[in-house]
Design a protein around this motif. Structure first.
Motif, PDB file in Angstrom:
ATOM      1  N   GLN A 110       2.129  -8.215 -42.901  1.00 25.62           N
ATOM      2  CA  GLN A 110       1.761  -9.618 -43.004  1.00 25.62           C
ATOM      3  C   GLN A 110       2.110 -10.104 -44.409  1.00 25.62           C
ATOM      4  O   GLN A 110       2.136  -9.330 -45.350  1.00 25.62           O
ATOM      5  N   GLY A 111       2.417 -11.390 -44.518  1.00 22.80           N
ATOM      6  CA  GLY A 111       2.757 -11.920 -45.825  1.00 22.80           C
ATOM      7  C   GLY A 111       3.631 -13.145 -45.739  1.00 22.80           C
ATOM      8  O   GLY A 111       3.552 -13.913 -44.781  1.00 22.80           O
TER       9      GLY A 111
ATOM     10  N   ARG B  58       4.785 -18.112 -43.797  1.00 22.97           N
ATOM     11  CA  ARG B  58       3.944 -16.959 -43.487  1.00 22.97           C
ATOM     12  C   ARG B  58       4.373 -16.342 -42.169  1.00 22.97           C
ATOM     13  O   ARG B  58       4.781 -17.036 -41.246  1.00 22.97           O
TER      14      ARG B  58
ATOM     15  N   LEU C 233       4.038 -12.352 -39.651  1.00 18.84           N
ATOM     16  CA  LEU C 233       3.345 -11.086 -39.412  1.00 18.84           C
ATOM     17  C   LEU C 233       4.050 -10.280 -38.327  1.00 18.84           C
ATOM     18  O   LEU C 233       4.808 -10.811 -37.531  1.00 18.84           O
TER      19      LEU C 233
ATOM     20  N   ASP D  92       5.408 -13.451 -53.637  1.00 17.06           N
ATOM     21  CA  ASP D  92       4.997 -13.010 -52.304  1.00 17.06           C
ATOM     22  C   ASP D  92       6.206 -12.888 -51.381  1.00 17.06           C
ATOM     23  O   ASP D  92       6.296 -11.948 -50.583  1.00 17.06           O
TER      24      ASP D  92
ATOM     25  N   SER E  15       1.363  -3.372 -47.323  1.00 20.17           N
ATOM     26  CA  SER E  15       0.997  -4.681 -46.796  1.00 20.17           C
ATOM     27  C   SER E  15      -0.516  -4.865 -46.789  1.00 20.17           C
ATOM     28  O   SER E  15      -1.029  -5.941 -47.109  1.00 20.17           O
TER      29      SER E  15
ATOM     30  N   ASN F 243      -1.635  -5.619 -50.289  1.00 18.36           N
ATOM     31  CA  ASN F 243      -1.286  -6.981 -50.672  1.00 18.36           C
ATOM     32  C   ASN F 243      -2.201  -8.005 -50.015  1.00 18.36           C
ATOM     33  O   ASN F 243      -2.470  -9.068 -50.588  1.00 18.36           O
ATOM     34  N   ASN F 244      -2.668  -7.700 -48.824  1.00 22.30           N
ATOM     35  CA  ASN F 244      -3.513  -8.653 -48.094  1.00 22.30           C
ATOM     36  C   ASN F 244      -4.888  -8.807 -48.722  1.00 22.30           C
ATOM     37  O   ASN F 244      -5.635  -9.717 -48.369  1.00 22.30           O
TER      38      ASN F 244
ATOM     39  N   VAL G  36      -5.666 -12.163 -49.925  1.00 25.50           N
ATOM     40  CA  VAL G  36      -5.957 -13.167 -48.907  1.00 25.50           C
ATOM     41  C   VAL G  36      -7.323 -12.929 -48.285  1.00 25.50           C
ATOM     42  O   VAL G  36      -8.117 -13.843 -48.119  1.00 25.50           O
TER      43      VAL G  36
ATOM     44  N   HIS H 192      -5.080  -9.066 -40.649  1.00 26.72           N
ATOM     45  CA  HIS H 192      -5.004 -10.040 -41.737  1.00 26.72           C
ATOM     46  C   HIS H 192      -6.133 -11.054 -41.657  1.00 26.72           C
ATOM     47  O   HIS H 192      -6.421 -11.740 -42.624  1.00 26.72           O
TER      48      HIS H 192
END
Length: 345
Positions: free
Chosen positions: A27-28, A39, A41, A207, A237, A240-241, A244, A269
């Motif tokens: 996701q990202g 965005r 996923l 990102d 991932s 990184n999430n 969020v 996510h």
């Protein structure tokens, strides 16, 4: 049959169903075909839990006169209304409202696509009632119109990079994910986050650079059927999430993954479902999974299920139309979902 006769013929009772997913592999933020950041996923398909729908048309009523059982399934109702209007135009039958009954085995609030599954099952039930067919692209457009963002459940189990707010595929990554066994679990019981709220985070250039690098690695993992690389991508991932949706038990899960020899970790996510990924071809895979279950229990992290990315039976849901007839049992209405629960292993 001429158009006038066809318009007088009412649609019949239709059924539809949809599977769910187990959060995301990736996701990202990514680049679309025009080089714009958006965005996206890649979901992890989950065999088993489904949402089912039955649509009983009521000729002579307006398409927006659709009632749902249970009450409060507004996204599914909007999707059914839009589908009635479209199918009426396609089939030259007068679109009408009706009764939409929904039954789901998918827990709410875990990030497993429960609302998208309801929406997709409702669309398929209406399409079945009109005896027609809609492409997956058309279905995803209806789903986004109904709930403003959706999961790519209508495309089956193929690994896709999907722009959830636009309802379109950014890239088909291959035929199927590398073979993997996943030990599902739940993080600290945090309530699910509305996917739309995640849009408040801007799409930064950094990102996009990260997303495009992981996208290339995942493409390679799929092409080479490389489970270890799949786990590497999914783990980065998940880290990184955190910007969020912070998961306070992520570090604990990463420590467990290292101790028991998992190749990686995946998370939802927009929910608290997570999974530790194992290579089924590695020596002692069964023992590693048993050790993982014990470690999760010691850390008070509920385990939920062990599943494969290569289920023996097809996890897809067939066509968006007539193919469901005769293969679904009529679902009984279930009560409104009350929080997110999932049975432990």
């Amino acid at each position: 049959m001429n158009a006038l006769t066809a318009r007088k013929a009412p649609p019949r009772t239709g059924t539809g169903r949809s599977s769910c997913h187990h959060g995301e592999i990736l996701q990202g933020a990514f680049l679309d075909e025009r080089g714009r950041g958006c965005r996206g996923l890649v979901t992890l398909p989950l065999p088993g839990p489904r949402s089912r729908a039955v649509f009983v048309p009521e000729p002579g009523t307006s398409p927006d006169a659709i009632t749902t059982t249970p009450n409060g399934r507004d996204k599914a109702r909007r999707a059914a209304t839009l589908t009635c209007e479209l199918c009426g135009n396609i089939t030259a039958r007068a679109p009408c409202g009706g009764r939409l009954s929904l039954s789901s085995e998918i827990p709410d609030g875990l990030g497993m696509g429960s609302s998208s599954a309801d929406v997709l099952a409702a669309i398929r039930a209406v399409v079945d009632a009109y005896g027609t067919h809609l492409s997956a692209e058309t279905v995803s457009g209806i789903a986004v119109s109904a709930e403003h963002a959706c999961d790519p459940l209508m495309f089956g189990d193929r690994p896709l990079l999907f722009a959830q707010r636009q309802g379109r595929v950014l890239e088909e990554l291959g035929a199927r994910l590398p073979p993997a066994l996943v030990v599902g679990c739940l993080t600290e019981g945090a309530t699910g986050v509305d996917t739309l709220e995640l849009g408040a985070h801007p799409v930064r250039e950094a990102d996009v650079r990260t997303g495009e690098r992981l996208r290339a690695l995942l493409r390679r993992a799929v092409a080479r059927s490389d489970t270890a690389l799949l786990g590497r991508v999914s783990t980065e991932s998940a880290r990184n999430n955190q910007r969020v949706l912070d998961k306070t038990q992520l570090d604990s899960l990463l420590d467990i993954a290292e101790r028991v020899g998992a190749v990686g970790l995946q998370v939802a996510h927009s929910g608290n479902v997570a999974g530790l990924i194992f290579d089924p071809a590695s020596p002692g895979a069964g023992a590693r999974i048993r050790a993982c279950l014990l470690e999760l229990a010691r850390n008070d992290i509920p385990s939920t299920r062990v599943f494969s990315t290569r289920p023996r039976s097809r996890n897809g849901d067939g066509d968006h139309g007539r193919t469901h007839r005769g293969r679904d049992r009529t679902p009984r209405p279930d009560p409104p979902r009350k929080g997110a629960r999932m049975p432990s292993v």
